[in-house]
Structures are given as structure tokens and as C-alpha cells.
Scaffold this active site. Sequence first.
Site, mmCIF file in Angstrom:
data_model
loop_
_atom_site.group_PDB
_atom_site.id
_atom_site.type_symbol
_atom_site.label_atom_id
_atom_site.label_comp_id
_atom_site.label_asym_id
_atom_site.label_seq_id
_atom_site.Cartn_x
_atom_site.Cartn_y
_atom_site.Cartn_z
ATOM 1 N N ASP A 1 0.582 -1.236 -0.063
ATOM 2 C CA ASP A 1 0.059 -0.067 0.080
ATOM 3 C C ASP A 1 0.767 1.425 0.352
ATOM 4 O O ASP A 1 1.999 1.189 0.129
ATOM 5 C CB ASP A 1 -0.969 -0.124 1.173
ATOM 6 C CG ASP A 1 -2.082 -1.132 1.202
ATOM 7 O OD1 ASP A 1 -2.287 -1.750 0.229
ATOM 8 O OD2 ASP A 1 -2.457 -1.354 2.272
ATOM 9 N N TYR B 1 5.906 -9.966 6.841
ATOM 10 C CA TYR B 1 5.849 -8.746 7.030
ATOM 11 C C TYR B 1 6.393 -8.318 8.354
ATOM 12 O O TYR B 1 6.131 -9.137 9.378
ATOM 13 C CB TYR B 1 4.533 -8.025 7.084
ATOM 14 C CG TYR B 1 4.053 -7.942 5.521
ATOM 15 C CD1 TYR B 1 4.259 -6.759 4.813
ATOM 16 C CD2 TYR B 1 3.502 -8.970 4.613
ATOM 17 C CE1 TYR B 1 3.942 -6.417 3.417
ATOM 18 C CE2 TYR B 1 3.187 -8.828 2.987
ATOM 19 C CZ TYR B 1 3.328 -7.592 2.879
ATOM 20 O OH TYR B 1 3.210 -7.497 1.500
#
Length: 252
Positions: free
Chosen positions: A56, A114
Site C-alpha cells: 500500500d 511482514y
Amino acid sequence: MKKRNVKIIYQYDGSKFLGFQRQKHSNVKTVQGEIEKVILKAFSQKINMISSGRTDKGVHAIEQVSNFLIDDNIPLKAIKRQINKSLKSEIKILDITEVSEDFNARFDAKNRTYLYIMRAEEDITPFEANYVTGLYEKVDVEKFQKIMDSFIGKHDFSSFMKKDKAYRNRIREIFYIKCYYDEKFGKNQVNIKICGNGFLKTMVRIMIGSALAIYFGKEKEDYIERRLENPNADNKKILAPSEGLYLYKVNY
């Protein structure tokens, strides 16, 4: 002209881009779009990058992996040098290699990890504001770990994604989640590593945002379990900020 399949491993500062994926409008600055522009300008080659995932706006990468086809006569060192020179302080190519023609950075990835970084707001300098999520109250890692453990396993994560028609299959498996204090900042900084076979749009931020809402009493303790048992992409989403999120590692 014969084509070669090229694999690149690279880092980028997500605060410099409006997301990862190339956009229709050329004036929108994205990670994929900028790399493809450099190669087109320097080598007169129009490429299409295939990547391990799309991050994002504001999300960083310590290790992203992509591949693309390019004419065989273009030296790999020249590609690496040109990208690093043109996109200095924004993107850095760590490694570039020729791979088999059937290698696919997206579909061949076995897992992705992540990293999310949260620190006491008072300890964040102006130079770090785009790279760490601020906390106004401390988080106990053991309590937070128990909340995050609810995500481990194979689930339909429709309730933990931004709606996107590209993701028809919403089943993902989370292999492990590790919450721990940072060695440098101690209990003032909490790091979270999440490893899974894949992630839906904005999924990690929604997972962490949901867990924080439970931790600080804004949602009930069974919030995550209820959402996993009754997956619904139309439900409201609780997002953690993008600043503290990094694509950390991709394994093949």
C-alpha cells in the site's frame, strides 16, 4: 531478439510513493511504475514486472522480489546500476540475476514475512515519523501475542481485507506471528513479524489494527474469532497506520 527472465531483489522507501502497483495515469508515482520508466528510458525496453506482492501507499520493503523479461543483450550489471543511480534514496537493487524462463516472483513464493514496528510516540524523531507507528500507550508483548495468535492457521480473511476484485480466493494461511520488544528501545518499541503463504489487500494493517482495538478495549475479546468464523468483505475495517509496515522477507 531472445529474451531473458530477470529476477531482482530490492528495497524501497514507501513514503516516497503512492503505492506499489503501476497506475494508468503516468503522473502517479509508484514503485513498479518508476522502475519500469527507468528501464524504458535507459534501454528502450518496455517491461512488465511480476512481483511477490503489492504494498500500500506508505508501506516499505526491506526485501521485495520481482521478475521481468528483457532482451538478452542488455547486461544485468547495467540494469542494476541504472536503477540505483536514477532512483537513489528511493529504491535500491540489492541483487539481480537471470533465472529460468518459468520463474514467477508471485506464484513461486513459498511464504512472505511482514514486519510491523510500533514505538512510544515520545521516542519518535521527525526523521523517523514515516517509518514507525506511534503508540500513546505501551503495549505488553505477551498480551498482544495472545490476541495476534488468533490469526494463525488457514482462514478466509475476507473480513480482514480491503475489497478488491483481483482477490477471488480469500483463503490464506498464517504460519507464525512473533511479537517482541526491540533490543534498542526495550519495552518502548514492539516489533511484530507475520509470516504467511500470501496476503490480501491491506490485510496486515487490518490484522494489527483489529488486534490493537481489542488490546485497548475498543472491541470485544472475541472480535477476531467472530470475524474469521463469519467472513464478510463488506464489514467495517480497523486499519493500523502504514508507516510502520515493511515487507520483510520473501522465500522461494
